[in-house]
Motif scaffolding. Structure first.
Motif, PDB file in Angstrom:
ATOM      1  N   ALA A 150       0.830  -1.199   0.000  1.00  9.39           N
ATOM      2  CA  ALA A 150       0.000   0.000   0.000  1.00  9.39           C
ATOM      3  C   ALA A 150       0.869   1.255   0.000  1.00  9.39           C
ATOM      4  CB  ALA A 150      -0.934  -0.005   1.203  1.00  9.39           C
ATOM      5  N   LYS A 151       1.960   1.226   0.741  1.00  8.37           N
ATOM      6  CA  LYS A 151       2.858   2.375   0.784  1.00  8.37           C
ATOM      7  C   LYS A 151       3.483   2.654  -0.588  1.00  8.37           C
ATOM      8  CE  LYS A 151       4.137   2.856   5.606  1.00  8.37           C
ATOM      9  NZ  LYS A 151       3.794   4.301   5.596  1.00  8.37           N
ATOM     10  N   LEU A 152       3.773   1.596  -1.337  1.00 10.31           N
ATOM     11  CA  LEU A 152       4.307   1.789  -2.686  1.00 10.31           C
ATOM     12  C   LEU A 152       3.287   2.495  -3.582  1.00 10.31           C
ATOM     13  CD1 LEU A 152       6.048  -1.682  -3.179  1.00 10.31           C
ATOM     14  CD2 LEU A 152       7.173   0.522  -2.775  1.00 10.31           C
ATOM     15  N   VAL A 153       2.014   2.136  -3.411  1.00 13.41           N
ATOM     16  CA  VAL A 153       0.957   2.799  -4.185  1.00 13.41           C
ATOM     17  C   VAL A 153       0.814   4.251  -3.745  1.00 13.41           C
ATOM     18  CG1 VAL A 153      -1.509   2.803  -4.731  1.00 13.41           C
ATOM     19  CG2 VAL A 153      -0.272   0.633  -4.607  1.00 13.41           C
ATOM     20  N   PHE A 154       0.826   4.492  -2.431  1.00 13.42           N
ATOM     21  CA  PHE A 154       0.738   5.877  -1.939  1.00 13.42           C
ATOM     22  C   PHE A 154       1.887   6.723  -2.465  1.00 13.42           C
ATOM     23  CE2 PHE A 154      -1.266   3.962   2.146  1.00 13.42           C
ATOM     24  CZ  PHE A 154      -2.472   3.828   1.504  1.00 13.42           C
ATOM     25  N   LYS A 155       3.074   6.131  -2.513  1.00 12.17           N
ATOM     26  CA  LYS A 155       4.243   6.855  -3.016  1.00 12.17           C
ATOM     27  C   LYS A 155       4.044   7.250  -4.470  1.00 12.17           C
ATOM     28  CE  LYS A 155       9.248   6.368  -3.684  1.00 12.17           C
ATOM     29  NZ  LYS A 155      10.429   5.468  -3.522  1.00 12.17           N
ATOM     30  N   ASP A 156       3.541   6.308  -5.272  1.00 11.31           N
ATOM     31  CA  ASP A 156       3.309   6.592  -6.690  1.00 11.31           C
ATOM     32  C   ASP A 156       2.225   7.657  -6.868  1.00 11.31           C
ATOM     33  OD1 ASP A 156       3.854   5.692  -9.553  1.00 11.31           O
ATOM     34  OD2 ASP A 156       1.671   5.448  -9.439  1.00 11.31           O
ATOM     35  N   ALA A 157       1.252   7.669  -5.950  1.00 15.03           N
ATOM     36  CA  ALA A 157       0.163   8.656  -6.023  1.00 15.03           C
ATOM     37  C   ALA A 157       0.566   9.991  -5.411  1.00 15.03           C
ATOM     38  CB  ALA A 157      -1.071   8.115  -5.315  1.00 15.03           C
ATOM     39  N   GLN A 158       1.822  10.085  -4.941  1.00 13.04           N
ATOM     40  CA  GLN A 158       2.374  11.314  -4.365  1.00 13.04           C
ATOM     41  C   GLN A 158       1.580  11.782  -3.141  1.00 13.04           C
ATOM     42  OE1 GLN A 158       2.695  14.080  -7.668  1.00 13.04           O
ATOM     43  NE2 GLN A 158       4.494  13.034  -8.484  1.00 13.04           N
ATOM     44  N   ILE A 159       1.224  10.821  -2.289  1.00 10.79           N
ATOM     45  CA  ILE A 159       0.566  11.135  -1.025  1.00 10.79           C
ATOM     46  C   ILE A 159       1.626  11.075   0.076  1.00 10.79           C
ATOM     47  CG2 ILE A 159      -1.257  10.467   0.591  1.00 10.79           C
ATOM     48  CD1 ILE A 159      -2.661   9.069  -1.767  1.00 10.79           C
ATOM     49  N   PRO A 160       1.838  12.147   0.818  1.00  9.98           N
ATOM     50  CA  PRO A 160       2.904  12.175   1.819  1.00  9.98           C
ATOM     51  C   PRO A 160       2.729  11.082   2.881  1.00  9.98           C
ATOM     52  CG  PRO A 160       2.034  14.376   1.434  1.00  9.98           C
ATOM     53  CD  PRO A 160       1.112  13.432   0.740  1.00  9.98           C
ATOM     54  N   ALA A 200      -8.285  19.979   7.041  1.00  9.41           N
ATOM     55  CA  ALA A 200      -9.330  18.962   6.948  1.00  9.41           C
ATOM     56  C   ALA A 200      -9.634  18.628   5.491  1.00  9.41           C
ATOM     57  CB  ALA A 200     -10.588  19.438   7.657  1.00  9.41           C
ATOM     58  N   ASN A 201      -9.674  19.637   4.640  1.00 11.57           N
ATOM     59  CA  ASN A 201      -9.937  19.394   3.216  1.00 11.57           C
ATOM     60  C   ASN A 201      -8.801  18.609   2.560  1.00 11.57           C
ATOM     61  OD1 ASN A 201     -12.420  20.690   3.235  1.00 11.57           O
ATOM     62  ND2 ASN A 201     -11.575  22.674   2.661  1.00 11.57           N
ATOM     63  N   LYS A 202      -7.571  18.863   3.014  1.00  6.65           N
ATOM     64  CA  LYS A 202      -6.438  18.116   2.475  1.00  6.65           C
ATOM     65  C   LYS A 202      -6.532  16.642   2.873  1.00  6.65           C
ATOM     66  CE  LYS A 202      -2.619  20.314   2.206  1.00  6.65           C
ATOM     67  NZ  LYS A 202      -1.333  21.007   2.518  1.00  6.65           N
ATOM     68  N   VAL A 203      -6.945  16.375   4.120  1.00  5.33           N
ATOM     69  CA  VAL A 203      -7.150  14.998   4.568  1.00  5.33           C
ATOM     70  C   VAL A 203      -8.189  14.303   3.679  1.00  5.33           C
ATOM     71  CG1 VAL A 203      -8.065  13.561   6.428  1.00  5.33           C
ATOM     72  CG2 VAL A 203      -6.458  15.403   6.964  1.00  5.33           C
ATOM     73  N   LYS A 204      -9.293  14.981   3.428  1.00  6.94           N
ATOM     74  CA  LYS A 204     -10.343  14.407   2.579  1.00  6.94           C
ATOM     75  C   LYS A 204      -9.819  14.126   1.169  1.00  6.94           C
ATOM     76  CE  LYS A 204     -14.206  16.797   4.853  1.00  6.94           C
ATOM     77  NZ  LYS A 204     -15.361  17.706   4.619  1.00  6.94           N
ATOM     78  N   GLN A 205      -9.067  15.084   0.638  1.00  3.30           N
ATOM     79  CA  GLN A 205      -8.517  14.931  -0.719  1.00  3.30           C
ATOM     80  C   GLN A 205      -7.595  13.722  -0.793  1.00  3.30           C
ATOM     81  OE1 GLN A 205      -6.214  18.334  -2.056  1.00  3.30           O
ATOM     82  NE2 GLN A 205      -5.018  17.032  -3.408  1.00  3.30           N
ATOM     83  N   TYR A 206      -6.691  13.603   0.176  1.00  4.93           N
ATOM     84  CA  TYR A 206      -5.761  12.464   0.185  1.00  4.93           C
ATOM     85  C   TYR A 206      -6.502  11.147   0.412  1.00  4.93           C
ATOM     86  CZ  TYR A 206      -1.649  15.565   0.357  1.00  4.93           C
ATOM     87  OH  TYR A 206      -0.669  16.484   0.066  1.00  4.93           O
ATOM     88  N   ALA A 207      -7.563  11.173   1.216  1.00  5.04           N
ATOM     89  CA  ALA A 207      -8.330   9.948   1.474  1.00  5.04           C
ATOM     90  C   ALA A 207      -8.953   9.422   0.193  1.00  5.04           C
ATOM     91  CB  ALA A 207      -9.405  10.213   2.532  1.00  5.04           C
ATOM     92  N   VAL A 208      -9.563  10.307  -0.577  1.00  7.64           N
ATOM     93  CA  VAL A 208     -10.174   9.899  -1.845  1.00  7.64           C
ATOM     94  C   VAL A 208      -9.100   9.493  -2.849  1.00  7.64           C
ATOM     95  CG1 VAL A 208     -11.537  10.705  -3.815  1.00  7.64           C
ATOM     96  CG2 VAL A 208     -12.271  11.252  -1.484  1.00  7.64           C
ATOM     97  N   SER A 209      -7.978  10.209  -2.866  1.00  6.74           N
ATOM     98  CA  SER A 209      -6.890   9.866  -3.788  1.00  6.74           C
ATOM     99  C   SER A 209      -6.336   8.476  -3.494  1.00  6.74           C
ATOM    100  CB  SER A 209      -5.760  10.903  -3.686  1.00  6.74           C
ATOM    101  OG  SER A 209      -6.193  12.163  -4.119  1.00  6.74           O
ATOM    102  N   ALA A 210      -6.140   8.160  -2.212  1.00  9.92           N
ATOM    103  CA  ALA A 210      -5.644   6.838  -1.827  1.00  9.92           C
ATOM    104  C   ALA A 210      -6.647   5.761  -2.210  1.00  9.92           C
ATOM    105  CB  ALA A 210      -5.371   6.808  -0.328  1.00  9.92           C
ATOM    106  N   TYR A 211      -7.910   6.025  -1.977  1.00 16.42           N
ATOM    107  CA  TYR A 211      -9.002   5.093  -2.300  1.00 16.42           C
ATOM    108  C   TYR A 211      -9.011   4.769  -3.795  1.00 16.42           C
ATOM    109  CZ  TYR A 211     -13.913   3.426  -1.813  1.00 16.42           C
ATOM    110  OH  TYR A 211     -15.084   2.699  -1.796  1.00 16.42           O
TER     111      TYR A 211
END
Length: 360
Positions: free
Chosen positions: A148-158, A284-295
């Motif tokens: 999962a961390k490899l996917v997050f890295k590719d999606a540029q999620i800190p 809070a909006n950044k958290v939401k954005q990253y949550a949807v991006s990870a999903y």
């Protein structure tokens, strides 16, 4: 009135989260609208037996369900659950009978290995039965923290810095410890790559605790994740949907212990859930954005809870992990976040079942 759907609630399982699954399942069963659904209850014992249960719901939570009102169960490709050995019908008869129940959708309220990792999802795919939650790939990758961390890295999620340790490397544990100490300062976190509910997780403050943490994590998985410590608040966001997922309000956990471990989650009532979290709107909006991006990056479906750290001094956001079948207990964050977002628990279950029936 529309015809009722038959929902199979699957609970228990062979993972270390067996007991949590049973508690979640009781909450789900009690909140399913009986005017809309007929419910078939199937439990998986710790030894892997699939048993169709027809007794009082509360006995699922206590574990007493295994002692009666059960039949061996098998899922068939035509969407039926076949009770092939009836162990008891009621307390007043010894008559043995067979039971067949047609099901329309499965709600696998299973947490951890052999339930949240793509294994049962593959079974449902083979049986061509709709089911709540993510598919095989998303479930398996999300369950494995390292991938999962490899996917997050590719999606540029800190995210926090991390290192992988394999179980076989612990034969020379001194070298592993030296490598970890060259990467991170204390404290650091040690986690099994495939486990949930913080089972096998250690916060190490020194070399001795690091060694013990590595050995503990290796008892749960052959892959071990070591992460740098983020001085952060524990923030969670629920996601709901298939192709166009949406994020809930953001919540915060204030652990009653040093970190949100298994006991803090389920046995310690001093932990607090703050909904909504007291965060700046931008954060809070950044958290939401990253949550949807990870999903989306993991190709999740139905639901997930995404966990973050928000740095206490800088408000920087770091993703921690994603849970494709989060807890559904009465105190679980996933349904509480949606309740705060305007979706009641029963309505949330309706939406999840509808998403399962029409998943593309």
């Amino acid at each position: 009135m529309a015809q009722k759907l038959t929902v199979c609630v699957l609970f228990g399982g062979q993972s270390s989260e067996h007991e949590v699954s049973r508690i979640s399942a009781v909450s789900v069963i009690k909140n399913l609208d009986k005017e809309k659904y007929d419910i078939v209850m199937i439990g998986i014992t710790k030894k892997g037996k699939w048993l169709m249960y027809q007794g009082p719901v509360d006995k699922i939570e206590t574990g007493e369900w295994e002692n009666g009102h059960v039949a061996r169960a098998m899922i068939s490709p035509d969407g039926t659950i076949n009770g092939i050995v009836k162990l008891s019908v009621d307390e007043n008869t010894d008559e043995l009978t067979a039971t067949t129940a047609k099901i329309d959708v499965v709600f696998p309220v299973l947490h951890g290995l052999y339930g949240e990792d793509g294994t049962v999802q593959g079974l449902f795919e083979l049986a061509q039965i709709p089911y709540v939650g993510s598919g095989i790939l998303a479930s398996s990758v999300s369950m494995d923290k390292i991938y999962a961390k490899l996917v997050f890295k590719d999606a540029q999620i800190p995210q926090a810095q991390w290192e992988v340790v394999y179980k076989y490397e612990l034969d020379a544990i001194e070298k592993v410890v030296e490598r970890i100490e060259s990467c991170f300062e204390y404290p650091c976190f040690i986690k099994p790559s495939n486990a949930g509910s913080s089972v096998g997780v250690t916060k190490a403050h020194n070399r001795q605790e690091l060694e013990k943490g590595l050995v503990l994590a290796a008892q749960h998985d052959r892959k071990i994740l070591v992460e740098e410590f983020i001085n952060g608040r524990e923030i969670e966001c629920s996601v709901l949907g298939n192709l166009n997922p949406k994020a809930s309000v953001v919540g915060e956990i204030i652990p009653g212990r040093e970190f949100y471990d298994y006991d803090a989650k389920y046995n310690d009532d001093t932990s607090q859930l703050l909904i909504p979290a007291a965060l700046p709107e931008e954060t809070a909006n950044k958290v939401k954005q990253y949550a949807v991006s990870a999903y989306k990056a993991l190709d999740c479906a139905g639901l997930s809870r995404v966990d973050f750290f928000v740095h206490k001094e800088t408000d920087e956001v770091f993703i921690n992990e994603i849970n494709t079948m989060p807890g559904f207990t009465s105190i679980s964050m996933y349904p509480k976040l949606w309740e705060a977002s305007g979706i009641s628990y029963p309505e949330l279950l309706d939406q999840l079942i509808a998403l399962a029936m029409k998943r593309e």
